[in-house]
Design a protein around this motif. Structure first.
Motif, PDB file in Angstrom:
ATOM      1  N   ALA A  25      -4.756   2.828  -0.807  1.00 37.80           N
ATOM      2  CA  ALA A  25      -3.678   3.750  -1.165  1.00 37.80           C
ATOM      3  C   ALA A  25      -4.218   5.142  -1.479  1.00 37.80           C
ATOM      4  O   ALA A  25      -3.625   6.156  -1.084  1.00 37.80           O
ATOM      5  CB  ALA A  25      -2.903   3.205  -2.367  1.00 37.80           C
ATOM      6  N   VAL A  79       0.842  -1.202   0.000  1.00 37.79           N
ATOM      7  CA  VAL A  79       0.000   0.000   0.000  1.00 37.79           C
ATOM      8  C   VAL A  79       0.876   1.250   0.000  1.00 37.79           C
ATOM      9  O   VAL A  79       0.627   2.211  -0.751  1.00 37.79           O
ATOM     10  CB  VAL A  79      -0.944  -0.002   1.222  1.00 37.79           C
ATOM     11  N   VAL A 118       2.454   2.107  -3.422  1.00 36.49           N
ATOM     12  CA  VAL A 118       1.574   2.862  -4.318  1.00 36.49           C
ATOM     13  C   VAL A 118       1.534   4.330  -3.911  1.00 36.49           C
ATOM     14  O   VAL A 118       1.703   5.236  -4.742  1.00 36.49           O
ATOM     15  CB  VAL A 118       0.157   2.262  -4.308  1.00 36.49           C
ATOM     16  N   ALA A 119       1.333   4.588  -2.613  1.00 39.77           N
ATOM     17  CA  ALA A 119       1.198   5.965  -2.155  1.00 39.77           C
ATOM     18  C   ALA A 119       2.475   6.768  -2.388  1.00 39.77           C
ATOM     19  O   ALA A 119       2.433   7.887  -2.928  1.00 39.77           O
ATOM     20  CB  ALA A 119       0.824   5.974  -0.669  1.00 39.77           C
ATOM     21  N   ALA A 178       4.196   2.002  -9.004  1.00 43.67           N
ATOM     22  CA  ALA A 178       3.147   1.443  -8.157  1.00 43.67           C
ATOM     23  C   ALA A 178       2.610   0.147  -8.738  1.00 43.67           C
ATOM     24  O   ALA A 178       1.962  -0.637  -8.032  1.00 43.67           O
ATOM     25  CB  ALA A 178       2.019   2.462  -8.005  1.00 43.67           C
TER      26      ALA A 178
END
Length: 665
Positions: A372, A106, A109-110, A328
């Motif tokens: 995310a 997660v 991705v962020a 990501a």
């Protein structure tokens, strides 16, 4: 795509590299920056620690890549760290790794999307006010592309990844050539001094050591995503293990070369960058409170290629931003695969194991995008804020997986007699043991230096996930034990008889259809049931019932408090108490509507009744649909059951008698 076409989605190495390695490759775009951001806390003098910190990161990268190559060969079925730890250290330790990796996917991705947006803003500062909207839009785009399938997303992401590698290598080579020719590039921030944070300008001893360790921990972001290849071995073409190991070696070599080149150029060009706004850079022009700083990559591209308006500057920024956002994709492949394995082992909902129409794990992809996206919104897509939640889970999985591999080789050596095989196993054990020691040390460093800066949130999230997965497994185990068949004869015994109940609100077409369907089921006894909420309406219903000549008896339940659900449930339960060997079939007429807002206007009482009756043992709830005109318009014409009454046709009073026998239905 049909299930039989799964083999066509397997990846050659040239597509596997951008799919599974885009995260560690793109991490070099901000790993050097994170080192510099930490060291400038003490002022410009502390930038001299950068080469030593970078050397530590490079050595760690080499150790981790070599260690995971052993994992790929030993466990080719996928699952990576989770499978290694679960098999060798037990299920609870495996869940620790799984929870840590899910949290880190997660964060991948962020952080990747937020960093990509930062590079876009470095080239186009006017977009700074739309940072969050841009980040969320890119997450949605990535989700949509991955829902198309692994192979399709790989084709889309291959070109940007290779262009990024080419662009960074071109920048590094050009910069080093200029240095060799005596024309070293100079960053736009080189003339700015750096004001240390209060009390940090005289760091020495333990303070200096902690600053160096903190910089090293931040630089270790370059290692994020390294384990993704070991998780995705089943997605490679045969020979899977060899292709995955080769891809991992290429990834590690490329990442190290780019990281070393960027770090060397940053020191040569005297790049200065600080946390927060640029006001700690003395000499920064104008009112710097709202001025976004350029990233390290942006400053280097401008210095090497002749300013921030050159074509190559924009080209490097474009491919860097693109690959950071597409990085990501490593998580969009790793998270659903790991979630699928966990679901197969009953630690996550079974829906996570389901493949969509394009043979991708759609539910895992959507879940990752939602979580995310929520983090990006909560932290305003700020890389510096998000980075503190990062990499803790990665090194947890690194450490435990290497310990698990040592145990794996110990077990193999206990039974192996072939000298050549024993020699290879002993070499692998040494590599994994060294990797375990090094990554454990880094895990402690990361935990100490980042815990108070936000890493505690990642720890809490991993603990919550661990507890949740344990609870899900307990639930599935208890359900399986409850549903297990001990005595087939006793479990398949038929009820002595079936009593049918048709719920009635008024005498209309849906009611008569429900009566007809109930009669077609041939229950041993049948009655219609209504609740007297309004005495006048109930009296009128009884008159219509008698006048229409419906042969099924109508039972009226009194409801002095104007409730519908409670009297019906009590009536059914009372029947079950008096006749426990009988089954009760409750037929509920329901409208089928074509628009979402019509659901709010119909069937609410029916839904509540069903939800209550389903908890009563020995009761079957049967919905009898009546399609309203709007359902036909919204979903096209539907075939009606043989003998069913068409909308608009006259319905005889005893129309349920004219339906065909059960055999023809």
């Amino acid at each position: 795509m049909r299930s039989e076409e799964l083999g066509e989605t397997l990846l050659p190495k040239r597509l596997a590299l951008p799919i599974f390695a885009s995260d560690p490759l793109s991490s070099v775009a901000y790993a050097t920056q994170e080192i510099l951001l930490v060291l400038t806390v003490g002022g410009a003098a502390f930038l001299s620690l950068t080469p030593w910190v970078a050397a530590g990161v490079v050595a760690l990268m080499a150790v981790v890549v070599m260690s995971y190559r052993q994992v790929v060969h030993a466990y080719p079925s996928g699952g990576g760290s989770y499978e290694v730890v679960s098999r060798n250290l037990g299920a609870n330790s495996g869940l620790v790794v799984a929870a840590s990796l899910l949290v880190d996917y997660v964060m991948t991705v962020a952080v990747s999307v937020a960093s990509g947006v930062d590079n876009i803003i470095s080239a186009l500062p006017s977009l700074a006010d739309h940072r969050v909207e841009l980040a969320l839009g890119f997450v949605v785009l990535l989700m949509a592309m991955n829902l198309r399938g692994v192979r399709e997303s790989g084709k889309a992401f291959a070109a940007p990844t290779y262009l990024f590698i080419g662009g960074i290598l071109l920048m590094v080579v050009t910069g080093l050539v200029r240095v060799a020719l005596g024309d070293a590039p100079v960053a736009s921030s080189a003339s700015y001094g750096i004001l240390p944070e209060d009390g940090k300008d005289t760091l020495a001893g333990l303070g200096l050591l902690m600053l160096g360790l903190r910089a090293f921990a931040s630089g270790c972001t370059a290692l994020t995503g390294v384990e993704a290849i070991s998780n995705g071995v089943p997605a490679f073409r045969a020979p899977k293990s060899r292709n995955a190991a080769t891809t991992m070696a290429v990834m590690g070599t490329t990442a190290v070369v780019m990281f070393v080149g960027i770090t060397a150029l940053a020191l040569i060009a005297k790049v200065h960058i600080v946390e927060g706004d640029a006001c700690r850079l003395t000499g920064f022009p104008g009112d710097c409170a709202g001025a976004p700083q350029q990233t390290v990559i942006a400053q280097l591209a401008a210095a090497v290629f002749g300013g921030d308006h050159s074509v190559l500057f924009y080209a490097v920024q474009a491919v860097t931003a693109l690959v950071l956002i597409l990085a990501a994709n490593t998580a969009f492949n790793g998270f659903p695969l790991l979630a699928s394995i966990l679901a197969e082992h009953r630690y996550l909902p079974r829906q996570m194991h389901t493949r969509g129409d394009r043979l991708a794990f759609s539910n895992g992809i959507i879940a990752l995008a939602v979580v995310a996206g929520g983090l990006l919104w909560l932290y305003d897509a700020d890389v510096t804020s998000l980075i503190h939640l990062y990499i803790l889970g990665v090194f947890t999985s690194f450490t435990l997986s290497q310990i698990g591999m040592v145990k794996h080789w110990n077990r193999a050596l206990a039974t192996e007699t072939d000298p050549a095989v024993r020699g290879a196993a002993q070499r692998s054990r040494v590599i994994n043991a060294f990797g375990a020691v090094v990554t454990a040390l880094v895990l402690v460093i990361v935990l100490i230096t980042k815990f108070t800066q936000g890493a505690w949130l990642a720890v809490v999230a991993a603990v919550v996930l661990w507890v949740m997965m344990r609870g899900i497994r307990r639930h599935y185990d208890s359900v399986a034990a409850e549903l297990a068949v001990d005595d087939p004869d006793a479990e398949s015994v038929r009820p002595s008889k079936v009593h049918g109940i048709v719920l009635v609100s008024k005498l209309h077409k849906p009611t008569l259809r429900a009566l007809g369907y109930a009669e077609a089921f041939r229950p041993d006894s049948l009655e219609a049931l209504t609740v007297a909420v309004e005495p006048e309406a109930t009296g009128e219903l009884e008159q219509q019932w008698a006048k229409a000549g419906v042969r099924v008896p109508l039972t009226v339940l009194d409801s002095p408090y104007r409730e519908i659900t409670k009297p019906v449930v009590q009536y059914v339960r009372e029947y079950r108490r008096t006749s426990p060997r009988d089954a009760v079939a409750v037929f509920i007429p329901e409208y089928v509507v074509g628009h979402w807002w019509e659901h709010l206007l119909h069937n609410q009482s029916a839904l509540w009744l069903k939800s209550r009756l389903l908890f009563t043992a020995g009761v079957m709830v049967i919905s009898v649909p009546w399609q309203l005109t709007s359902s036909g318009r919204a979903h096209g014409p539907s075939r009606r059951a043989p003998g069913a009454v068409r909308r608009g046709e006259p319905v005889p009073a005893s129309g349920y008698e004219k339906l065909p026998a059960p055999e023809s239905v």
